[in-house]
Design a protein around this motif. Structure first.
Motif, PDB file in Angstrom:
ATOM      1  N   ARG A 354      36.379 -53.070 -41.714  1.00 62.42           N
ATOM      2  CA  ARG A 354      34.941 -53.052 -41.976  1.00 62.42           C
ATOM      3  C   ARG A 354      34.420 -51.715 -42.481  1.00 62.42           C
ATOM      4  O   ARG A 354      33.554 -51.673 -43.350  1.00 62.42           O
ATOM      5  CB  ARG A 354      34.142 -53.492 -40.739  1.00 62.42           C
ATOM      6  N   TRP A 355      34.919 -50.621 -41.930  1.00 65.37           N
ATOM      7  CA  TRP A 355      34.459 -49.290 -42.316  1.00 65.37           C
ATOM      8  C   TRP A 355      34.842 -48.944 -43.752  1.00 65.37           C
ATOM      9  O   TRP A 355      35.840 -49.433 -44.280  1.00 65.37           O
ATOM     10  CB  TRP A 355      35.073 -48.241 -41.397  1.00 65.37           C
ATOM     11  N   MET A 356      34.107 -48.032 -44.339  1.00 67.19           N
ATOM     12  CA  MET A 356      34.444 -47.508 -45.664  1.00 67.19           C
ATOM     13  C   MET A 356      35.434 -46.356 -45.579  1.00 67.19           C
ATOM     14  O   MET A 356      35.744 -45.734 -46.591  1.00 67.19           O
ATOM     15  CB  MET A 356      33.175 -47.076 -46.415  1.00 67.19           C
ATOM     16  N   TYR A 357      35.952 -46.059 -44.411  1.00 64.24           N
ATOM     17  CA  TYR A 357      36.983 -45.034 -44.292  1.00 64.24           C
ATOM     18  C   TYR A 357      38.287 -45.585 -44.864  1.00 64.24           C
ATOM     19  O   TYR A 357      38.547 -46.790 -44.840  1.00 64.24           O
ATOM     20  CB  TYR A 357      37.121 -44.605 -42.832  1.00 64.24           C
ATOM     21  N   ASP A 358      39.109 -44.684 -45.385  1.00 67.65           N
ATOM     22  CA  ASP A 358      40.233 -45.107 -46.228  1.00 67.65           C
ATOM     23  C   ASP A 358      41.203 -46.056 -45.542  1.00 67.65           C
ATOM     24  O   ASP A 358      41.718 -46.980 -46.177  1.00 67.65           O
ATOM     25  CB  ASP A 358      40.997 -43.878 -46.739  1.00 67.65           C
ATOM     26  N   GLU A 359      41.506 -45.843 -44.279  1.00 71.09           N
ATOM     27  CA  GLU A 359      42.470 -46.708 -43.611  1.00 71.09           C
ATOM     28  C   GLU A 359      42.002 -48.159 -43.598  1.00 71.09           C
ATOM     29  O   GLU A 359      42.806 -49.085 -43.561  1.00 71.09           O
ATOM     30  CB  GLU A 359      42.714 -46.244 -42.182  1.00 71.09           C
ATOM     31  N   SER A 360      40.698 -48.357 -43.653  1.00 69.30           N
ATOM     32  CA  SER A 360      40.113 -49.691 -43.648  1.00 69.30           C
ATOM     33  C   SER A 360      39.972 -50.268 -45.045  1.00 69.30           C
ATOM     34  O   SER A 360      40.302 -51.434 -45.281  1.00 69.30           O
ATOM     35  CB  SER A 360      38.733 -49.634 -42.976  1.00 69.30           C
ATOM     36  N   MET A 361      39.490 -49.497 -45.994  1.00 66.08           N
ATOM     37  CA  MET A 361      39.176 -50.039 -47.324  1.00 66.08           C
ATOM     38  C   MET A 361      40.366 -50.018 -48.283  1.00 66.08           C
ATOM     39  O   MET A 361      40.370 -50.743 -49.269  1.00 66.08           O
ATOM     40  CB  MET A 361      37.993 -49.294 -47.944  1.00 66.08           C
ATOM     41  N   ARG A 362      41.375 -49.185 -48.007  1.00 64.95           N
ATOM     42  CA  ARG A 362      42.521 -49.121 -48.924  1.00 64.95           C
ATOM     43  C   ARG A 362      43.398 -50.351 -48.770  1.00 64.95           C
ATOM     44  O   ARG A 362      43.761 -50.759 -47.676  1.00 64.95           O
ATOM     45  CB  ARG A 362      43.339 -47.859 -48.673  1.00 64.95           C
ATOM     46  N   MET A 363      43.780 -50.944 -49.895  1.00 65.87           N
ATOM     47  CA  MET A 363      44.658 -52.112 -49.925  1.00 65.87           C
ATOM     48  C   MET A 363      46.017 -51.694 -50.481  1.00 65.87           C
ATOM     49  O   MET A 363      46.088 -51.034 -51.522  1.00 65.87           O
ATOM     50  CB  MET A 363      44.071 -53.199 -50.833  1.00 65.87           C
ATOM     51  N   PRO A 364      47.104 -52.060 -49.843  1.00 65.10           N
ATOM     52  CA  PRO A 364      48.398 -51.856 -50.495  1.00 65.10           C
ATOM     53  C   PRO A 364      48.450 -52.733 -51.745  1.00 65.10           C
ATOM     54  O   PRO A 364      47.878 -53.825 -51.764  1.00 65.10           O
ATOM     55  CB  PRO A 364      49.402 -52.322 -49.441  1.00 65.10           C
TER      56      PRO A 364
END
Length: 551
Positions: A354-364
């Motif tokens: 949900r967060w816009m922090y990278d661990e959340s928004m980054r997709m492999p």
């Protein structure tokens, strides 16, 4: 994350790919067929594999702190033979909106899917429809999560809603009319979905190339892994993120409250910090333990279960690849591996996404194209999930239709530069304080910087005023507060991703960044206008934006 990558590790292939689109988008006009282009790519099969909540940091090839645990040898091998795109991001890091953007090539306000209640009817399942027009036999197998029938596919066998980990119920196109076409299959869902895909590949009698969307439920919480993985990582210490215990300069009053007064209720946690929902509760850690020991044990068990579930995904990825090799189709099949979003694995003491922090928004995003042996291994361009449909359509020999807001980045595989790209990717999380107590926010992620605006109210005014139960969950508390209804403080956050890839220091008020922040605000406003994300139907949100834009 790129700063963490060890390029000397064998079989690690890093390709940072970003394709951001500034196409202004209209609601679906009369839908025209995609124009086709003669290309040798047209004859390749396309296998699109997507897991659920498999963050890039839990894939060995991305060389995070978890890489030494060797969680994904099959996916890593795929990366070593193809292109690994590192800077690919979700436009809304939650299951249903992400899947809607992938199928439509559109952002939330255009495709209409803002939260988990969204749907994509057959006529808007553009990717499947256009792949069929391009001459492919299409199939959707596994997690669907878009409520309505996947009718644009030639074949489907999908999990209803979230789906079960064990002995899953699936809806089968060959078993009657939706939604009364359910069958139950014994086994773990990762194995079952893979069995179904392999059976479909074996038994199809078409001479067309195939386009198969193979979607795992795993590793979505609550991380129910097959029993054979019980000993995986048993007794192994799992490295902890540096921000698990300390976040002193991270966040803002929007995410912490004035003077940290809301730390206990914003963002679900690993630790005891959020008493309503934390991973220690889920993992049944003794609450009498000290805060540090409780956090440590909760994290270790959380990661152990999560990575065991990931292991099942990776092993089944290996099964798919082995079948393609055995059937002689491996060298004629483009393979894409991705996830519908990332996942917080204890960073900043957060769980879920949900967060816009990278661990959340980054997709492999990993692509092996057998017809592109000279495709690059690394790139730092920025793309998002609205670009997936245009990307795959180009691989299929088709152009991107005008109603899609995404843009293909397939020329990267030919070592060609991308032109006319946006300066950054737009992100929007709408579900204010639902499930995991994350405030509503939007922002812009460029290659070097991240700007986030937490506006902190729900888009549905009626819901704010009246609803007490949201998606089947009672949000009332002993003190009478209903978090899903309660606005939170408004604030901006800004991170220098080059100097601070772990997003430890909010530099929004640092003097040396003020000119950059002004430029990013202009770009953010432009993208919101061009991408039909201006909240025209939500004047109460517009009012908050206008009041706090220059804070």
């Amino acid at each position: 994350m790129a700063t963490k990558i060890n390029n000397t590790i064998r079989h690690t292939c890093l390709f940072l790919c970003t394709a951001l689109v500034l196409f202004g988008c209209n609601q679906d006009q009369a839908i025209e067929p995609a124009k086709t282009t003669k290309t040798s790519n047209k004859n390749y099969n396309i296998l699109y594999v997507m897991s659920d909540d498999h963050t890039a940091s839990a894939i060995g090839a991305y060389q995070s702190r978890l890489a030494k645990l060797n969680p994904t040898p099959n996916i890593d091998q795929l990366a070593s033979q193809g292109t690994l795109f590192e800077n690919v991001f979700a436009t809304n890091s939650i299951c249903t909106p992400s899947r809607a953007s992938i199928l439509t090539g559109q952002y939330g306000q255009t495709n209409g899917v803002l939260d988990l209640n969204g749907t994509i009817p057959t006529e808007k399942q553009h990717l499947a429809r256009l792949m069929g027009q391009a001459g492919f036999e299409t199939a959707m197998i596994g997690k669907w999560h878009l409520r309505e029938e996947p009718g644009a596919f030639d074949y489907y066998k999908v999990l209803p809603e979230q789906g079960l980990y064990f002995d899953p119920i699936l809806r089968d196109k060959h078993k009657g009319a939706w939604p009364n076409n359910e069958v139950t299959i014994k086994g773990h869902s990762s194995d079952v979905v893979t069995d179904i895909s392999i059976d479909w590949l074996k038994n199809r009698n078409s001479d067309k190339p195939f386009f198969l969307m193979h979607h795992f439920k795993a590793p979505h919480d609550m991380f129910e892994y097959a029993p054979r993985y019980e000993d995986f990582l048993k007794g192994v210490h799992i490295p902890e993120p540096s921000s698990l215990y300390t976040q002193t300069q991270f966040g803002s009053k929007a995410t912490r409250g004035e003077n940290d007064s809301m730390l206990w209720e914003i963002g679900t946690s690993i630790s005891k910090r959020n008493p309503r929902r934390n991973m220690g509760i889920h993992m049944e850690i003794d609450p009498a333990l000290s805060d540090k020991e409780y956090t440590h044990l909760a994290y270790q068990e959380y990661l152990r279960r999560y990575l065991r579930t990931v292991k099942g995904v990776d092993d089944n990825m290996g099964r798919l690849i082995d079948y393609l090799k055995q059937s002689g189709q491996y060298e004629n099949t483009i393979i894409i591996y991705t996830s519908d979003q990332g996942m917080m694995l204890g960073e900043h003491d957060y769980i879920d996404k949900r967060w816009m922090y990278d661990e959340s928004m980054r997709m492999p995003f990993i692509v092996r194209h057998p017809g592109k042996p000279s495709a690059p291994k690394m790139s730092d361009i920025v793309a998002n999930n609205t670009d997936f449909a245009p990307f795959m359509l180009e691989l299929a020999g088709s152009d991107t239709p005008d109603f899609m807001q995404g843009k293909s980045f397939a020329t990267v595989l030919d070592n060609q530069p991308l032109t006319d790209w946006r300066k950054g990717t737009y992100y929007r999380y709408w579900m204010h304080r639902a499930h995991h107590d994350v405030p509503a926010h939007f922002g812009l992620r460029t290659k070097q910087y991240k700007l986030i605006f937490f506006y902190g109210i729900n888009y549905d005014v009626d819901f704010q005023q009246t609803d007490k139960v949201y998606y089947g969950m009672d949000w009332s508390r002993k003190d009478g507060v209903i978090p899903a209804k309660t606005p939170t403080p408004v604030a901006w956050e800004f991170y220098d991703m080059e100097k601070d890839p772990d997003e430890m220091v909010n530099r929004y008020h640092h003097p040396e960044y003020q000119d950059i922040i002004k430029e990013l605000k202009v770009e953010l406003a432009n993208q919101r206008k061009e991408l039909n994300e201006t909240d025209e139907n939500y004047p109460h949100i517009q009012e908050v934006i206008a009041k706090h834009w220059d804070d």
